[in-house]
Scaffold this motif. Structure first.
Motif: not given
Length: 445
Positions: A336-341, A390-398
Motif C-alpha cells: 500500500v502506497k500512501h503519500g510517500a510511504r 470524503a474529507l481530504n482527497r489527498r490524504t484519503g487516497a492510496f
C-alpha cells in the motif's frame, strides 16, 4: 486568474480527443509548427480537413489504432481562466488510466455519441467519477450533426444520464448537458446556429464560468514529507528541513504540530522557500518546514496539527477500483502506497462489490475483477496516518501495488465501513442479494 483542472471520459470513438483538439484549436492554444504537423499528418491520412485529435494523441501506437490509450495532459488558457485538461482513454481496457486522469479533476466532461446514447462504459465512467469525488459533470452529447441536430434525441439522452447521475449521488445543478459537434465545432467554443432550441452555454463558456472548488484551505493542515534536507554551511549551520507540498489546510510559523505515525510533537520554527521564508503556507504550495525540535522524521511521515491530527491506523475500510487483469481475492498480500510511504499489507476481506450498471451493491463477493469497484478491509504492517477520502482527497487516497513486479493493482479510497446491507429485490449473477442504494459511491459535491 484561477485554475480549473478537468478531465474527459467516454466510450471508444465518442470523439474525446477531437473535442480537446477543437478546444485547443478554437482558443488559439496551438503553436503554428504543431498545427502544420497536424495538417501534414491529416493529408497523409487522406483527409481534407485537419484531424484535430492528433493534437492530443501523441503516441505512435495511438495514431495507428485511432484510439487514445494513455492519459494526455494539455494546458491552455483564456482571458478568464487557466486550464489543465486530462484526456483519458475510452476503451474498457484502459479504465485504469481514466482513474489516473480524473483523480485530481474538479470537473469532468463525459462524452456520448448522439447516435448511440448512454452506454455501459458511460455508466462505468460516471460511477468512477462519482467514486473519485469529482464534484461536477458535463455531459457532452457529441456528433449531433449526424442525427440532424434533433432536439428530441438530445433531450432523451440528457434525461437518461441525469437519472443515472442522480442515483450516483450528484445533486441537481452539478450536471450540465450540452449538444456539441467536436468535428464541426458546434457549441464547443462558438454557439451553433444549428441548435436554436438549446439556450444553455457553450462548453467553453461553461468551463470559464463554473465555480471552481478551491484547494482545501479550510480543512486541517496536512503535510506529507517527501524529502529531508540536511546542510551544514556558515549561513545555515546544522540545517534540518522537511520538504514537501502542503496537501491541505494552512500552516503558520509557531503552529503546534505532530509528526505521524510516531506521534512526536513540536512547533513550526520557519517556513522556507527558494524565494525566502514565509509567515504561512497554504494548500498547493511546496515548502520546507523547519521545526523547533530535532525529532525523528523521515520521508513518508505526515506533519499535522497537534489538535486535529488524523488517526494512525493499521486496519481500515476502503473502496477500491481494481485495475489489474489478475482478480483480487481475500488474503492477497500487497503493498500500500500512501503519500510517500509504502508498506506491506494484507487484504482482509471483501464486503461488497458495486454493480455500476444497475446501481446495486452485492455483498460478500468472492473476488474483484478488472475495472470492478468493491469494498475491502486493509491491514498494514505499519500504521498509516489516513483521513477519510470524503474529507481530504489527498490524504484519503492510496495505491495498491503488486509486491512481485511493482505494478499498480488498484486505486483505493479510505472510508468508513459500509452500512449493513439489506436484502433487496435486485439480484446479479447466481441469485446474490443486493441493495438498492449506491452505497459505494459518495461524491459529496
Amino acid at each position: 486568474m484561477d485554475l480549473l483542472r478537468l478531465a474527459t471520459a467516454g466510450s471508444v470513438d465518442d470523439g474525446k480527443s477531437t473535442l480537446v483538439g477543437r478546444l485547443l484549436y478554437d482558443t488559439k492554444s496551438v503553436l503554428a509548427d504543431t498545427l502544420d504537423a497536424v495538417h501534414r499528418a491529416s493529408v497523409d491520412k487522406g483527409l481534407s480537413t485537419p484531424d484535430l485529435s492528433l493534437l492530443v494523441d501523441g503516441l505512435r501506437s495511438e495514431r495507428e489504432q485511432g484510439i487514445t490509450i494513455d492519459v494526455a495532459y494539455r494546458y491552455f488558457a483564456t482571458p478568464n481562466r487557466s486550464f489543465v485538461l486530462a484526456d483519458t482513454p475510452g476503451h474498457v481496457q484502459y479504465t485504469r488510466n481514466t482513474v489516473t486522469g480524473a483523480s485530481t479533476a474538479q470537473l469532468a466532461v463525459l462524452l456520448v455519441d448522439a447516435r448511440k446514447g448512454v452506454l455501459e462504459q458511460t455508466r462505468r465512467h460516471a460511477a468512477v467519477l462519482a467514486l473519485l469525488g469529482v464534484p461536477r459533470l458535463v455531459l457532452a452529447v457529441n456528433k449531433v450533426d449526424l442525427v440532424g441536430y434533433d432536439e428530441a434525441v438530445f433531450e432523451a439522452i440528457a434525461a437518461e444520464f441525469a437519472e443515472h447521475a442522480t442515483a450516483l449521488g450528484y445533486p441537481l445543478g452539478s450536471v450540465l448537458s450540452i449538444p456539441v459537434s467536436a468535428l464541426v465545432g458546434d457549441n464547443v467554443v462558438d454557439r451553433s446556429a444549428h441548435t436554436p432550441w438549446y439556450a444553455g452555454p457553450t462548453l467553453l463558456e461553461h468551463l470559464e464560468t463554473v465555480p471552481v472548488e478551491p484547494d482545501p484551505h479550510d480543512v486541517p493542515f496536512r503535510f506529507p514529507v517527501q524529502y529531508v534536507i540536511r546542510t551544514n554551511t556558515p549561513e545555515f549551520p546544522d540545517y534540518r528541513g522537511y520538504a514537501g507540498q502542503v496537501a491541505a489546510g494552512t500552516v503558520r510559523v509557531g503552529d503546534e504540530v505532530v509528526a505521524l505515525p510516531a506521534g512526536l510533537r513540536t512547533t513550526v520554527a520557519r517556513i522556507d522557500t527558494p524565494g525566502g521564508p514565509l509567515p504561512e503556507a497554504e494548500a498547493g504550495r511546496s515548502v520546507t518546514l523547519v521545526l523547533a525540535d530535532e525529532i525523528d522524521i523521515s520521508r513518508g511521515d505526515l506533519i499535522a496539527p497537534s489538535a486535529d491530527a488524523p488517526i494512525s491506523a493499521d486496519e481500515f475500510g476502503a473502496t477500491v477500483a481494481w485495475l489489474s487483469d489478475k482478480p483480487l481475492r481475500p488474503g492477497a498480500r500487497v503493498l500500500v502506497k500512501h503519500g510517500a510511504r509504502t508498506v506491506p499489507a494484507l487484504v482482509g476481506g471483501l464486503s461488497a462489490r458495486f454493480d455500476e450498471q444497475q446501481l446495486l451493491s452485492v455483498p460478500d463477493p468472492e473476488s474483484l475483477a478488472l475495472n470492478e469497484i468493491g469494498r475491502v478491509t486493509i491491514r498494514t504492517a505499519e500504521p498509516l496516518p489516513v483521513d477519510d477520502y470524503a474529507l481530504n482527497r489527498r490524504t484519503g487516497a492510496f495505491l495498491v501495488i503488486d509486491p512481485a513486479d511493482g505494478s499498480t493493482l488498484a486505486a483505493g479510497l479510505v472510508g468508513a465501513p459500509l452500512p449493513e446491507l439489506e436484502t433487496g429485490s435486485g439480484c446479479t449473477g447466481g441469485g446474490e442479494a443486493a441493495t438498492t442504494a449506491a452505497d459505494l459511491v459518495s461524491p459529496g459535491p
